[in-house]
Design a protein around this motif. Structure first.
Motif, PDB file in Angstrom:
ATOM      1  N   LEU A 166       0.838  -1.209   0.000  1.00  0.00           N
ATOM      2  CA  LEU A 166       0.000   0.000   0.000  1.00  0.00           C
ATOM      3  C   LEU A 166       0.869   1.253   0.000  1.00  0.00           C
ATOM      4  CD1 LEU A 166      -2.672  -1.121   2.627  1.00  0.00           C
ATOM      5  CD2 LEU A 166      -2.974  -0.967   0.145  1.00  0.00           C
ATOM      6  N   TRP A 167       1.931   1.236   0.789  1.00  0.00           N
ATOM      7  CA  TRP A 167       2.844   2.373   0.837  1.00  0.00           C
ATOM      8  C   TRP A 167       3.606   2.505  -0.488  1.00  0.00           C
ATOM      9  CZ3 TRP A 167       2.466   5.933   4.450  1.00  0.00           C
ATOM     10  CH2 TRP A 167       1.859   5.584   5.669  1.00  0.00           C
ATOM     11  N   THR A 168       4.007   1.348  -1.036  1.00  0.00           N
ATOM     12  CA  THR A 168       4.715   1.375  -2.319  1.00  0.00           C
ATOM     13  C   THR A 168       3.833   1.986  -3.404  1.00  0.00           C
ATOM     14  OG1 THR A 168       5.948  -0.604  -1.700  1.00  0.00           O
ATOM     15  CG2 THR A 168       5.883  -0.052  -4.043  1.00  0.00           C
ATOM     16  N   MET A 169       2.574   1.545  -3.424  1.00  0.00           N
ATOM     17  CA  MET A 169       1.640   2.073  -4.413  1.00  0.00           C
ATOM     18  C   MET A 169       1.469   3.582  -4.247  1.00  0.00           C
ATOM     19  SD  MET A 169      -2.391   1.128  -4.969  1.00  0.00           S
ATOM     20  CE  MET A 169      -2.841   1.884  -3.389  1.00  0.00           C
ATOM     21  N   ARG A 170       1.262   4.032  -3.026  1.00  0.00           N
ATOM     22  CA  ARG A 170       1.061   5.461  -2.782  1.00  0.00           C
ATOM     23  C   ARG A 170       2.305   6.266  -3.164  1.00  0.00           C
ATOM     24  NH1 ARG A 170      -0.704   6.446   3.110  1.00  0.00           N
ATOM     25  NH2 ARG A 170      -0.941   8.574   2.332  1.00  0.00           N
ATOM     26  N   ALA A 171       3.489   5.720  -2.839  1.00  0.00           N
ATOM     27  CA  ALA A 171       4.731   6.426  -3.158  1.00  0.00           C
ATOM     28  C   ALA A 171       4.912   6.547  -4.669  1.00  0.00           C
ATOM     29  CB  ALA A 171       5.925   5.699  -2.540  1.00  0.00           C
ATOM     30  N   ARG A 172       4.603   5.477  -5.402  1.00  0.00           N
ATOM     31  CA  ARG A 172       4.761   5.528  -6.862  1.00  0.00           C
ATOM     32  C   ARG A 172       3.729   6.451  -7.506  1.00  0.00           C
ATOM     33  NH1 ARG A 172       6.586  -0.667  -8.453  1.00  0.00           N
ATOM     34  NH2 ARG A 172       8.521  -0.574  -7.257  1.00  0.00           N
ATOM     35  N   TYR A 173       2.526   6.446  -6.960  1.00  0.00           N
ATOM     36  CA  TYR A 173       1.505   7.357  -7.468  1.00  0.00           C
ATOM     37  C   TYR A 173       1.930   8.807  -7.215  1.00  0.00           C
ATOM     38  CZ  TYR A 173      -2.950   9.633  -8.286  1.00  0.00           C
ATOM     39  OH  TYR A 173      -3.924  10.471  -8.769  1.00  0.00           O
ATOM     40  N   ALA A 174       2.521   9.066  -6.033  1.00  0.00           N
ATOM     41  CA  ALA A 174       3.007  10.420  -5.725  1.00  0.00           C
ATOM     42  C   ALA A 174       4.102  10.831  -6.696  1.00  0.00           C
ATOM     43  CB  ALA A 174       3.515  10.479  -4.286  1.00  0.00           C
ATOM     44  N   ASP A 175       5.014   9.899  -7.004  1.00  0.00           N
ATOM     45  CA  ASP A 175       6.079  10.195  -7.975  1.00  0.00           C
ATOM     46  C   ASP A 175       5.493  10.518  -9.347  1.00  0.00           C
ATOM     47  OD1 ASP A 175       8.127   9.796  -6.149  1.00  0.00           O
ATOM     48  OD2 ASP A 175       8.438   7.696  -6.708  1.00  0.00           O
ATOM     49  N   LEU A 176       4.539   9.700  -9.786  1.00  0.00           N
ATOM     50  CA  LEU A 176       3.913   9.898 -11.090  1.00  0.00           C
ATOM     51  C   LEU A 176       3.203  11.243 -11.158  1.00  0.00           C
ATOM     52  CD1 LEU A 176       3.094   8.781 -13.875  1.00  0.00           C
ATOM     53  CD2 LEU A 176       1.120   7.733 -12.764  1.00  0.00           C
ATOM     54  N   SER A 177       2.487  11.607 -10.095  1.00  0.00           N
ATOM     55  CA  SER A 177       1.757  12.878 -10.066  1.00  0.00           C
ATOM     56  C   SER A 177       2.711  14.059 -10.187  1.00  0.00           C
ATOM     57  CB  SER A 177       0.944  12.992  -8.776  1.00  0.00           C
ATOM     58  OG  SER A 177      -0.044  12.002  -8.726  1.00  0.00           O
ATOM     59  N   VAL A 178       3.835  13.992  -9.474  1.00  0.00           N
ATOM     60  CA  VAL A 178       4.830  15.065  -9.540  1.00  0.00           C
ATOM     61  C   VAL A 178       5.425  15.143 -10.940  1.00  0.00           C
ATOM     62  CG1 VAL A 178       7.140  15.763  -8.746  1.00  0.00           C
ATOM     63  CG2 VAL A 178       5.390  15.099  -7.080  1.00  0.00           C
ATOM     64  N   GLU A 179       5.814  13.997 -11.488  1.00  0.00           N
ATOM     65  CA  GLU A 179       6.451  13.982 -12.812  1.00  0.00           C
ATOM     66  C   GLU A 179       5.499  14.499 -13.891  1.00  0.00           C
ATOM     67  OE1 GLU A 179       7.769   9.991 -13.405  1.00  0.00           O
ATOM     68  OE2 GLU A 179       9.016  10.039 -11.597  1.00  0.00           O
ATOM     69  N   TRP A 180       4.255  14.037 -13.856  1.00  0.00           N
ATOM     70  CA  TRP A 180       3.295  14.458 -14.876  1.00  0.00           C
ATOM     71  C   TRP A 180       3.022  15.958 -14.778  1.00  0.00           C
ATOM     72  CZ3 TRP A 180      -1.536  16.652 -14.164  1.00  0.00           C
ATOM     73  CH2 TRP A 180      -2.255  16.865 -15.348  1.00  0.00           C
ATOM     74  N   THR A 181       2.831  16.462 -13.557  1.00  0.00           N
ATOM     75  CA  THR A 181       2.558  17.891 -13.382  1.00  0.00           C
ATOM     76  C   THR A 181       3.750  18.726 -13.820  1.00  0.00           C
ATOM     77  OG1 THR A 181       1.075  17.398 -11.531  1.00  0.00           O
ATOM     78  CG2 THR A 181       1.850  19.661 -11.721  1.00  0.00           C
ATOM     79  N   ARG A 182       4.957  18.272 -13.500  1.00  0.00           N
ATOM     80  CA  ARG A 182       6.159  19.004 -13.919  1.00  0.00           C
ATOM     81  C   ARG A 182       6.260  19.040 -15.442  1.00  0.00           C
ATOM     82  NH1 ARG A 182      10.156  16.332 -11.175  1.00  0.00           N
ATOM     83  NH2 ARG A 182       9.982  17.754  -9.403  1.00  0.00           N
ATOM     84  N   ASP A 183       5.970  17.914 -16.084  1.00  0.00           N
ATOM     85  CA  ASP A 183       6.018  17.861 -17.548  1.00  0.00           C
ATOM     86  C   ASP A 183       4.983  18.798 -18.175  1.00  0.00           C
ATOM     87  OD1 ASP A 183       8.042  16.016 -17.449  1.00  0.00           O
ATOM     88  OD2 ASP A 183       6.767  14.282 -17.892  1.00  0.00           O
ATOM     89  N   LEU A 184       3.755  18.780 -17.638  1.00  0.00           N
ATOM     90  CA  LEU A 184       2.708  19.659 -18.158  1.00  0.00           C
ATOM     91  C   LEU A 184       3.099  21.119 -17.976  1.00  0.00           C
ATOM     92  CD1 LEU A 184      -0.106  20.227 -19.326  1.00  0.00           C
ATOM     93  CD2 LEU A 184      -1.029  19.972 -17.000  1.00  0.00           C
ATOM     94  N   GLU A 235       6.065  22.370 -17.829  1.00  0.00           N
ATOM     95  CA  GLU A 235       7.117  22.697 -18.794  1.00  0.00           C
ATOM     96  C   GLU A 235       6.534  22.932 -20.187  1.00  0.00           C
ATOM     97  OE1 GLU A 235      10.001  19.570 -18.605  1.00  0.00           O
ATOM     98  OE2 GLU A 235      10.724  20.181 -16.617  1.00  0.00           O
ATOM     99  N   ARG A 236       5.556  22.104 -20.567  1.00  0.00           N
ATOM    100  CA  ARG A 236       4.950  22.270 -21.886  1.00  0.00           C
ATOM    101  C   ARG A 236       4.199  23.601 -21.989  1.00  0.00           C
ATOM    102  NH1 ARG A 236       4.046  16.830 -21.032  1.00  0.00           N
ATOM    103  NH2 ARG A 236       1.844  17.091 -20.480  1.00  0.00           N
ATOM    104  N   VAL A 237       3.436  23.918 -20.968  1.00  0.00           N
ATOM    105  CA  VAL A 237       2.687  25.179 -20.980  1.00  0.00           C
ATOM    106  C   VAL A 237       3.649  26.366 -20.974  1.00  0.00           C
ATOM    107  CG1 VAL A 237       1.078  26.633 -19.675  1.00  0.00           C
ATOM    108  CG2 VAL A 237       0.624  24.189 -19.915  1.00  0.00           C
ATOM    109  N   THR A 238       4.691  26.291 -20.141  1.00  0.00           N
ATOM    110  CA  THR A 238       5.672  27.375 -20.052  1.00  0.00           C
ATOM    111  C   THR A 238       6.390  27.595 -21.376  1.00  0.00           C
ATOM    112  OG1 THR A 238       6.017  26.888 -17.696  1.00  0.00           O
ATOM    113  CG2 THR A 238       7.706  28.195 -18.782  1.00  0.00           C
TER     114      THR A 238
END
Length: 201
Positions: A149-167, A169-172
């Motif tokens: 459960l912790w592993t899943m939450r940690a990976r989801y948190a990583d994905l959310s950060v990476e996706w938001t950072r990528d978006l 950058e694209r908008v900027t």
């Protein structure tokens, strides 16, 4: 009803003035039945409720009995932007709220979108740091299978950060046409009428 409320306000704003069937058809063309909990009947209900709340102006069409056209009031425009910014800025919302925000992202100016997405990214990075700290301690006390459960939450948190950072950058960097950048920009009020109608005739 917030995702429905945001989407309906956004579509009415996009067309400038439109009727329920067109709002429904436009939203269905976006595939909302796949990514938002919006039923066709809830669209008509939302239109009536938003008009009752003074966020939309309802006008009966004399030459077309039973047809009602809707347009945003100044208060409706304010509510639209409040919901849009909130949907993009706050990660704790359900996925349908973020999806609605993304669908209507071009209504923001580029500077405003960058600011909103920067706020989202900062919140997500803080949440991820807190999760990593707590999981390092709490997960050890759990049976091995529950640590997943912790592993899943940690990976989801990583994905959310990476996706938001990528978006962000694209908008900027200038991807997507944002409000106010060109005449008839998709994100401007009433712009859909001139941009979409020639495609359907």
């Amino acid at each position: 009803m917030s995702a429905t409320r945001l989407l309906v306000l956004g579509v009415v704003r996009g067309f400038g003035r439109t009727h329920g069937y067109r709002v429904r058809a436009e939203l269905l063309s976006w595939g909302i039945d796949d990514w938002a909990n919006v039923k066709p009947g809830s669209i008509y209900h939302a239109l009536r409720q938003l008009a009752k709340a003074g966020l939309l102006e309802a006008s009966e069409i004399a030459d077309w009995p039973g047809r009602v056209d809707y347009s945003l009031t100044p208060e409706g425009d304010k509510e639209f932007f409040r919901l849009l910014v909130d949907a993009l800025e706050r990660p704790e919302h359900r996925a349908d709220m973020l999806s609605a925000g993304l669908a209507l992202l071009p209504a923001l100016t580029r500077d405003r979108a960058v600011s909103v997405l920067s706020t989202r990214l900062a919140v997500l990075e803080t949440q991820r740091a807190v999760l990593r700290e707590s999981s390092a301690v709490d997960a050890e006390a759990l049976p091995p299978h529950l640590r997943e459960l912790w592993t899943m939450r940690a990976r989801y948190a990583d994905l959310s950060v990476e996706w938001t950072r990528d978006l962000l950058e694209r908008v900027t960097s200038g991807e997507y046409e944002m409000a106010g950048e060109h005449e008839g920009t998709f994100g401007m009020p009433g712009a859909w009428r001139s941009l979409i109608e020639p495609l359907v005739h």
